[in-house]
Each structure stands twice: as C-alpha cells, then as structure tokens.
Write a protein that holds these residues in place. Structure first.
Motif, PDB file in Angstrom:
ATOM      1  N   LYS A  37      -8.946 -12.737  -1.876  1.00 27.74           N
ATOM      2  CA  LYS A  37      -9.584 -12.698  -0.552  1.00 27.74           C
ATOM      3  C   LYS A  37      -9.005 -11.638   0.370  1.00 27.74           C
ATOM      4  N   THR A  38      -7.696 -11.406   0.322  1.00 32.49           N
ATOM      5  CA  THR A  38      -7.084 -10.411   1.201  1.00 32.49           C
ATOM      6  C   THR A  38      -6.265  -9.430   0.377  1.00 32.49           C
ATOM      7  N   ARG A  39      -6.202  -8.220   0.885  1.00 35.19           N
ATOM      8  CA  ARG A  39      -5.495  -7.126   0.220  1.00 35.19           C
ATOM      9  C   ARG A  39      -5.991  -6.958  -1.210  1.00 35.19           C
ATOM     10  N   ASN A  40      -7.283  -6.878  -1.325  1.00 30.53           N
ATOM     11  CA  ASN A  40      -7.910  -6.782  -2.638  1.00 30.53           C
ATOM     12  C   ASN A  40      -8.456  -5.393  -2.943  1.00 30.53           C
ATOM     13  N   LEU A  41      -8.385  -4.475  -1.975  1.00 26.88           N
ATOM     14  CA  LEU A  41      -8.885  -3.118  -2.182  1.00 26.88           C
ATOM     15  C   LEU A  41      -7.706  -2.197  -2.477  1.00 26.88           C
ATOM     16  N   ILE A  42      -7.829  -1.431  -3.538  1.00 27.24           N
ATOM     17  CA  ILE A  42      -6.708  -0.641  -4.043  1.00 27.24           C
ATOM     18  C   ILE A  42      -7.166   0.784  -4.319  1.00 27.24           C
ATOM     19  N   TYR A  43      -6.288   1.724  -4.009  1.00 27.41           N
ATOM     20  CA  TYR A  43      -6.508   3.118  -4.375  1.00 27.41           C
ATOM     21  C   TYR A  43      -5.499   3.461  -5.467  1.00 27.41           C
ATOM     22  N   VAL A  44      -5.966   4.037  -6.564  1.00 29.54           N
ATOM     23  CA  VAL A  44      -5.107   4.416  -7.678  1.00 29.54           C
ATOM     24  C   VAL A  44      -4.763   5.894  -7.530  1.00 29.54           C
ATOM     25  N   ASP A  45      -3.473   6.202  -7.367  1.00 28.79           N
ATOM     26  CA  ASP A  45      -2.998   7.584  -7.289  1.00 28.79           C
ATOM     27  C   ASP A  45      -2.525   7.965  -8.689  1.00 28.79           C
ATOM     28  N   LEU A  46      -3.417   8.560  -9.482  1.00 31.46           N
ATOM     29  CA  LEU A  46      -3.112   8.881 -10.869  1.00 31.46           C
ATOM     30  C   LEU A  46      -2.033   9.946 -10.987  1.00 31.46           C
ATOM     31  N   GLU A  47      -1.997  10.866 -10.047  1.00 34.71           N
ATOM     32  CA  GLU A  47      -1.015  11.950 -10.094  1.00 34.71           C
ATOM     33  C   GLU A  47       0.408  11.416  -9.965  1.00 34.71           C
ATOM     34  N   HIS A  48       0.619  10.463  -9.067  1.00 33.35           N
ATOM     35  CA  HIS A  48       1.954   9.917  -8.833  1.00 33.35           C
ATOM     36  C   HIS A  48       2.174   8.565  -9.504  1.00 33.35           C
ATOM     37  N   GLN A  49       1.195   8.081 -10.250  1.00 35.65           N
ATOM     38  CA  GLN A  49       1.232   6.797 -10.942  1.00 35.65           C
ATOM     39  C   GLN A  49       1.638   5.667  -9.987  1.00 35.65           C
ATOM     40  N   LEU A  98      -0.106   2.723  -6.935  1.00 37.02           N
ATOM     41  CA  LEU A  98      -1.254   2.071  -6.325  1.00 37.02           C
ATOM     42  C   LEU A  98      -0.978   1.922  -4.851  1.00 37.02           C
ATOM     43  N   GLU A  99      -2.004   2.073  -4.061  1.00 35.14           N
ATOM     44  CA  GLU A  99      -1.895   1.851  -2.615  1.00 35.14           C
ATOM     45  C   GLU A  99      -2.837   0.721  -2.248  1.00 35.14           C
ATOM     46  N   ILE A 100      -2.285  -0.321  -1.656  1.00 38.99           N
ATOM     47  CA  ILE A 100      -3.109  -1.427  -1.167  1.00 38.99           C
ATOM     48  C   ILE A 100      -3.742  -0.963   0.132  1.00 38.99           C
ATOM     49  N   ARG A 101      -5.036  -1.134   0.268  1.00 35.56           N
ATOM     50  CA  ARG A 101      -5.772  -0.660   1.447  1.00 35.56           C
ATOM     51  C   ARG A 101      -6.214  -1.817   2.323  1.00 35.56           C
ATOM     52  N   GLU A 102      -6.625  -1.484   3.569  1.00 39.55           N
ATOM     53  CA  GLU A 102      -7.097  -2.499   4.514  1.00 39.55           C
ATOM     54  C   GLU A 102      -8.351  -3.186   3.980  1.00 39.55           C
ATOM     55  N   ASP A 103      -8.421  -4.483   4.239  1.00 41.55           N
ATOM     56  CA  ASP A 103      -9.594  -5.251   3.827  1.00 41.55           C
ATOM     57  C   ASP A 103     -10.845  -4.693   4.497  1.00 41.55           C
ATOM     58  N   GLN A 104     -11.931  -4.683   3.791  1.00 42.73           N
ATOM     59  CA  GLN A 104     -13.270  -4.304   4.235  1.00 42.73           C
ATOM     60  C   GLN A 104     -13.434  -2.810   4.474  1.00 42.73           C
ATOM     61  N   THR A 105     -12.490  -2.121   5.125  1.00 43.19           N
ATOM     62  CA  THR A 105     -12.669  -0.697   5.404  1.00 43.19           C
ATOM     63  C   THR A 105     -12.117   0.190   4.293  1.00 43.19           C
ATOM     64  N   GLN A 141       1.470   3.203   5.695  1.00 42.78           N
ATOM     65  CA  GLN A 141       0.973   3.361   4.331  1.00 42.78           C
ATOM     66  C   GLN A 141       2.070   3.181   3.275  1.00 42.78           C
ATOM     67  N   ASP A 142       3.254   3.708   3.516  1.00 38.51           N
ATOM     68  CA  ASP A 142       4.348   3.622   2.541  1.00 38.51           C
ATOM     69  C   ASP A 142       4.786   2.184   2.275  1.00 38.51           C
ATOM     70  N   ASP A 143       4.478   1.269   3.190  1.00 41.22           N
ATOM     71  CA  ASP A 143       4.846  -0.135   2.997  1.00 41.22           C
ATOM     72  C   ASP A 143       3.895  -0.849   2.034  1.00 41.22           C
ATOM     73  N   PHE A 144       2.844  -0.185   1.607  1.00 41.89           N
ATOM     74  CA  PHE A 144       1.826  -0.809   0.763  1.00 41.89           C
ATOM     75  C   PHE A 144       1.636  -0.095  -0.567  1.00 41.89           C
ATOM     76  N   LEU A 145       2.729   0.481  -1.083  1.00 39.95           N
ATOM     77  CA  LEU A 145       2.661   1.194  -2.351  1.00 39.95           C
ATOM     78  C   LEU A 145       3.294   0.360  -3.469  1.00 39.95           C
ATOM     79  N   LEU A 146       2.668   0.373  -4.621  1.00 42.12           N
ATOM     80  CA  LEU A 146       3.208  -0.267  -5.824  1.00 42.12           C
ATOM     81  C   LEU A 146       3.440   0.818  -6.863  1.00 42.12           C
ATOM     82  N   GLU A 147       4.606   0.806  -7.475  1.00 45.63           N
ATOM     83  CA  GLU A 147       4.946   1.818  -8.456  1.00 45.63           C
ATOM     84  C   GLU A 147       4.589   1.371  -9.867  1.00 45.63           C
ATOM     85  N   PHE A 148       4.250   2.356 -10.696  1.00 46.34           N
ATOM     86  CA  PHE A 148       3.892   2.122 -12.089  1.00 46.34           C
ATOM     87  C   PHE A 148       5.127   1.739 -12.886  1.00 46.34           C
TER      88      PHE A 148
END
Length: 149
Positions: free
Chosen positions: A111-123, A125-132, A139-146
């Motif tokens: 339900k929340t924090r379900n939109l993700i951007y995949v940064d393939l170059e840096h391997q 993921l960035e969690i994005r704002e809901d709906q928008t 932004q740096d607080d919402f990064l997940l490393e491969f």
C-alpha cells in the motif's frame, strides 16, 4: 569391376543436422531455465530508510531495515523491520513494470512505498513517493543497494 555407389551429401547433411539439433536441446526444463540469462534488475536489495511516517531520517527514530528480493518470474519478497521496535512486515506479490525499459516498477499488494525506480548503472533501487513516483526530497534516505541473488 565393382560399381561405385554415390550417396548425395545434401541429404546426409540434412539428416545429421536434424539429429544434432535434437541432441542439443535439453529435456530438463530446469537446465533450459538456467540457460536463460536473468534480467539485470533481478536480485536482492537492502538498506535502511526512514520509518513509515517520515519523509527523511529523524534524530529520534532509527528508521527501518528494508530487504527486497526481485525475482525473474516477476515476483518479489519485501521485508520491512522497524528498528525502533520489533515490528516486522513480510510482503509477497507480483511486480508490474510501468515502462518499456523496466526501470520503473510497482510492487503489487504493497500500500505504501510501492513505487520503485531501478538505477541499473549503479545497481540500486530508489523508493519513490506514493502516487506521484517523484523522488523524496531526502532522496539518499530511500536508496537500497544491490546484493547477492
């Protein structure tokens, strides 16, 4: 005198070609699946993010640990653990890509924090704002490393 028998090479080559093709295909579906290269976004991603009620890290709140496994069969497993308490949430479901390049995805059943951007170059993921699907201000607080698959 003996008569020579001629065998057309074209027909022989075609028969051998058919025979070779049948031998190269594996009858084991697991072996065939392993021969298919996994998409680059497949893997395990982890990091710590702000708690669910915050849009950036707070001094009083250690945030939450997030582990996300993206699988080749377009499914995921998401584990979120509050670092201030011991609340653990494990969610599973399907992945829906929002673009042809497979860089913007949605975790279905979250339900929340379900939109993700995949940064393939840096391997990453960035969690994005809901709906928008816009980046958070922090932004740096919402990064997940491969990590490993």
């Amino acid at each position: 005198m003996k008569k020579a028998i001629l065998i057309p090479l074209v027909a022989t080559g075609a028969l051998l070609g058919c025979q070779d093709a049948s031998q190269t295909q594996s009858k084991d579906p697991v072996a065939n699946e392993q021969n298919v290269q996994a998409p680059v976004w497949v893997g395990t991603y982890s990091g710590t993010t702000p708690c669910m009620g915050c849009f950036s890290r707070c001094e009083d709140c250690p945030g939450m640990a997030v582990d996300l496994v993206l699988k080749q069969n377009l499914t995921y497993e998401l584990r979120r653990e509050s670092l201030s308490g011991h609340d653990v949430e494990v969610l599973k479901g399907r992945i829906h890509f929002k673009d042809q390049a497979q860089t913007q995805l949605e975790l279905l059943n979250v339900k929340t924090r379900n939109l993700i951007y995949v940064d393939l170059e840096h391997q990453m993921l960035e969690i994005r704002e809901d709906q928008t699907a816009q980046s958070y201000a922090a932004q740096d607080d919402f990064l997940l490393e491969f990590g490993k698959v």
